[in-house]
Design a protein around this motif. Structure first.
Motif, PDB file in Angstrom:
ATOM      1  N   ASP A 173      40.766  42.209  36.788  1.00 54.57           N
ATOM      2  CA  ASP A 173      40.401  43.615  36.605  1.00 54.57           C
ATOM      3  C   ASP A 173      41.622  44.519  36.727  1.00 54.57           C
ATOM      4  O   ASP A 173      41.808  45.441  35.935  1.00 54.57           O
ATOM      5  CB  ASP A 173      39.334  44.038  37.615  1.00 54.57           C
ATOM      6  N   LEU A 174      42.466  44.240  37.712  1.00 55.58           N
ATOM      7  CA  LEU A 174      43.676  45.034  37.893  1.00 55.58           C
ATOM      8  C   LEU A 174      44.603  44.878  36.696  1.00 55.58           C
ATOM      9  O   LEU A 174      45.110  45.856  36.152  1.00 55.58           O
ATOM     10  CB  LEU A 174      44.394  44.613  39.182  1.00 55.58           C
ATOM     11  N   TRP A 175      44.824  43.650  36.274  1.00 56.75           N
ATOM     12  CA  TRP A 175      45.703  43.390  35.135  1.00 56.75           C
ATOM     13  C   TRP A 175      45.175  44.092  33.875  1.00 56.75           C
ATOM     14  O   TRP A 175      45.934  44.706  33.138  1.00 56.75           O
ATOM     15  CB  TRP A 175      45.821  41.884  34.906  1.00 56.75           C
ATOM     16  N   ALA A 204      39.358  40.123  40.845  1.00 56.33           N
ATOM     17  CA  ALA A 204      40.015  41.393  41.151  1.00 56.33           C
ATOM     18  C   ALA A 204      41.373  41.480  40.456  1.00 56.33           C
ATOM     19  O   ALA A 204      41.760  42.536  39.952  1.00 56.33           O
ATOM     20  CB  ALA A 204      40.162  41.569  42.659  1.00 56.33           C
ATOM     21  N   MET A 205      42.104  40.362  40.425  1.00 58.67           N
ATOM     22  CA  MET A 205      43.403  40.361  39.760  1.00 58.67           C
ATOM     23  C   MET A 205      43.236  40.589  38.266  1.00 58.67           C
ATOM     24  O   MET A 205      43.992  41.341  37.656  1.00 58.67           O
ATOM     25  CB  MET A 205      44.128  39.040  40.023  1.00 58.67           C
ATOM     26  N   TYR A 209      53.825  39.847  41.986  1.00 60.08           N
ATOM     27  CA  TYR A 209      52.526  39.213  42.190  1.00 60.08           C
ATOM     28  C   TYR A 209      52.639  37.745  41.830  1.00 60.08           C
ATOM     29  O   TYR A 209      53.533  37.331  41.103  1.00 60.08           O
ATOM     30  CB  TYR A 209      51.422  39.887  41.369  1.00 60.08           C
ATOM     31  N   GLU A 232      43.296  46.718  33.705  1.00 54.42           N
ATOM     32  CA  GLU A 232      43.387  48.169  33.867  1.00 54.42           C
ATOM     33  C   GLU A 232      44.816  48.669  33.677  1.00 54.42           C
ATOM     34  O   GLU A 232      45.053  49.628  32.953  1.00 54.42           O
ATOM     35  CB  GLU A 232      42.867  48.579  35.244  1.00 54.42           C
ATOM     36  N   VAL A 233      45.780  48.040  34.301  1.00 54.18           N
ATOM     37  CA  VAL A 233      47.150  48.560  34.238  1.00 54.18           C
ATOM     38  C   VAL A 233      47.863  48.173  32.954  1.00 54.18           C
ATOM     39  O   VAL A 233      48.871  48.772  32.604  1.00 54.18           O
ATOM     40  CB  VAL A 233      48.012  48.135  35.456  1.00 54.18           C
ATOM     41  N   VAL A 270      44.127  39.259  46.732  1.00 54.13           N
ATOM     42  CA  VAL A 270      42.999  39.526  45.836  1.00 54.13           C
ATOM     43  C   VAL A 270      42.515  38.223  45.227  1.00 54.13           C
ATOM     44  O   VAL A 270      43.289  37.286  45.040  1.00 54.13           O
ATOM     45  CB  VAL A 270      43.382  40.528  44.718  1.00 54.13           C
TER      46      VAL A 270
END
Length: 103
Positions: free
Chosen positions: A52-54, A49-50, A19, A56-57, A45
């Protein structure tokens, strides 16, 4: 929702996931890239959104993680979700509680 079409592909074999910043998204955007033997998939994204993804994971455990690590990571995700929804006063109170010092 813009571009509501869904696509599904299966990644098999050796793959590379990366990414980084993308000039193809309005404002500050990112591209997630999946390169496999079958080809390359890019997902564009925006910054939120990035994030939120970061978030979460970050706490998703590896399959061999210990129970203690699983619980720790789950609690970190809960704190992050609570912080994302908190107002300024609530954030100050969280910092006072977590850091045991005045903010």
């Amino acid at each position: 929702m813009r571009n509501a079409t869904s696509y599904r592909t299966t990644v098999t074999g050796r793959s590379v996931v990366s990414y980084g910043p993308s000039a193809h998204v309005d404002g500050d955007g990112y591209v997630l890239s999946f390169s496999t033997d079958a080809g390359r998939v890019e997902i564009l994204v925006d910054e939120r959104a990035m994030y939120d993804l970061w978030s979460e994971v970050r706490g998703v455990p590896w399959p061999e993680a210990t129970h203690e690590q699983d619980e720790h990571d789950r609690l970190v995700r809960r704190v992050l979700h609570a912080a994302n929804d908190a107002d300024t006063a609530m954030l100050r109170e969280m910092l006072r509680t977590l850091c045991a010092e005045p903010y």
